[in-house]
Scaffold this active site. Sequence first.
Site, short mmCIF file in Angstrom:
data_model
loop_
_atom_site.label_atom_id
_atom_site.label_comp_id
_atom_site.label_asym_id
_atom_site.label_seq_id
_atom_site.Cartn_x
_atom_site.Cartn_y
_atom_site.Cartn_z
N TYR A 153 14.55 7.05 12.76
CA TYR A 153 14.34 6.51 11.41
C TYR A 153 15.66 6.10 10.79
O TYR A 153 15.78 5.02 10.19
CB TYR A 153 13.64 7.53 10.52
CG TYR A 153 13.55 7.08 9.09
CD1 TYR A 153 12.69 6.04 8.71
CD2 TYR A 153 14.36 7.65 8.10
CE1 TYR A 153 12.62 5.60 7.40
CE2 TYR A 153 14.30 7.20 6.79
CZ TYR A 153 13.44 6.19 6.45
OH TYR A 153 13.39 5.73 5.15
N ALA B 52 6.18 1.26 -3.18
CA ALA B 52 5.71 -0.07 -3.59
C ALA B 52 4.75 0.02 -4.77
O ALA B 52 4.79 -0.81 -5.68
CB ALA B 52 5.04 -0.77 -2.41
N LYS C 296 16.71 2.16 9.67
CA LYS C 296 17.12 1.72 8.34
C LYS C 296 18.52 1.11 8.37
O LYS C 296 18.81 0.12 7.68
CB LYS C 296 17.07 2.87 7.35
CG LYS C 296 15.69 3.47 7.14
CD LYS C 296 14.66 2.45 6.70
CE LYS C 296 14.83 1.95 5.29
NZ LYS C 296 13.69 1.09 4.85
N SER D 35 0.81 -1.22 0.00
CA SER D 35 0.00 0.00 0.00
C SER D 35 0.84 1.27 0.00
O SER D 35 0.29 2.37 -0.02
CB SER D 35 -0.94 0.01 1.22
OG SER D 35 -0.19 -0.02 2.42
N TYR E 255 24.78 9.44 7.75
CA TYR E 255 24.55 10.17 8.99
C TYR E 255 25.46 9.65 10.11
O TYR E 255 25.84 8.49 10.15
CB TYR E 255 23.08 10.06 9.40
CG TYR E 255 22.18 10.73 8.40
CD1 TYR E 255 21.83 12.07 8.55
CD2 TYR E 255 21.72 10.05 7.27
CE1 TYR E 255 21.03 12.70 7.61
CE2 TYR E 255 20.91 10.68 6.33
CZ TYR E 255 20.58 12.00 6.51
OH TYR E 255 19.79 12.63 5.58
N SER F 267 7.52 12.34 1.94
CA SER F 267 8.17 13.30 1.03
C SER F 267 7.15 14.08 0.22
O SER F 267 7.24 15.31 0.09
CB SER F 267 9.13 12.56 0.09
OG SER F 267 10.16 11.92 0.83
N PRO G 179 17.48 4.70 -1.51
CA PRO G 179 17.01 5.98 -2.08
C PRO G 179 17.24 7.15 -1.13
O PRO G 179 17.21 7.00 0.10
CB PRO G 179 15.50 5.76 -2.28
CG PRO G 179 15.26 4.29 -2.05
CD PRO G 179 16.35 3.84 -1.15
#
Length: 345
Positions: free
Chosen positions: A159, A14, A163, A10, A131, A203, A188
Amino acid sequence: MATVLVTGGSGFIAAHVMLRLLGAGHEVRASLRDPRRAAGVLAMLQAGGGTPGDALSFVTADLLEDAGWDRAVEGADYVLHVASPFPAGVPDDPDELIRPAREGTLRVLRAARKAGVKRVVVTSSFAAIGYGHEGRGPDGTLYDETDWTVPDAPDVQPYMASKTLAERAAWAFMAEKGGPMELAVVNPVAVFGPALGPDLSTSVSLIKALLDGRLPAVPRIHFGVVDARDVAELHLRAMTEPVAAGQRFLATAGGSVSLHTIARLLRRELGPVARRVPRIELPDMLVRLAALALPMARAAVPQLGRRREGSYAKAQSLLGWTPRSMEEAVLASAESLSALGLVGR
């Protein structure tokens, strides 16, 4: 043609990935945490010009539960693990992001290996690269696929840590238990491009906030940009090209851009649609004050004035991938929001 499981069906990325897969003739199976979202997924694909028909099916599976994943991967040739939470603000409990990202990735990999899947492509992020440490170059702003975010560094937010830890766990799993299954990773930067419905990504929601005039001024932040259609194309190439096995690929249009520059682009190119877009770049001190009350401002504080730049040289040289420009990606978001009637709502 192959059968491909796409997790988090969803989501914004994707949906574009599934459009590209269906366009290439593959059979697509989308995992959803809530099966009631299937109708919304179909609507997004149709908005993007897709006609899924019998080539698309749905399965129910949650990143935090084992149930459903064996069925989800059964008979799949490839898995594109796109699902991962991405909030607009900073959660009070980092585990809200870290647990589903890391544990979910390992669940998907375990199920895929058990089912004999050929290759898994994990959607990671530049957040796992740039980072908590200085980059290269004379001003320390350049990063590539060999770099890793330091998850426990003081300026690394949940976040970014989620990741990084999820991707690290994926590579460790493959080294220890992956067997003949292969792994490739796509990282990305901020993903823009056409919105396909009213359920917006973080975004694209930023572009909507600019167009709606919800930001009277913008903070002094910079980030890389990439179009979701190009991210989808890179996933397809990472899935099928033999040379992609065992590799990470930065998905970026190159360089970085300031939010203030994006605001100027919208005003210049969109005319009356962009009449509410802010013209002022806030002094850092005011952003820090706003962060005391506003989660979005709090998320911006560690990034004030920092430039982090990546290159798509590796994806281009190994996979022949060339992305759209930053301008095209941003304007595609804005124009789609206007076409969907979402500006000002």
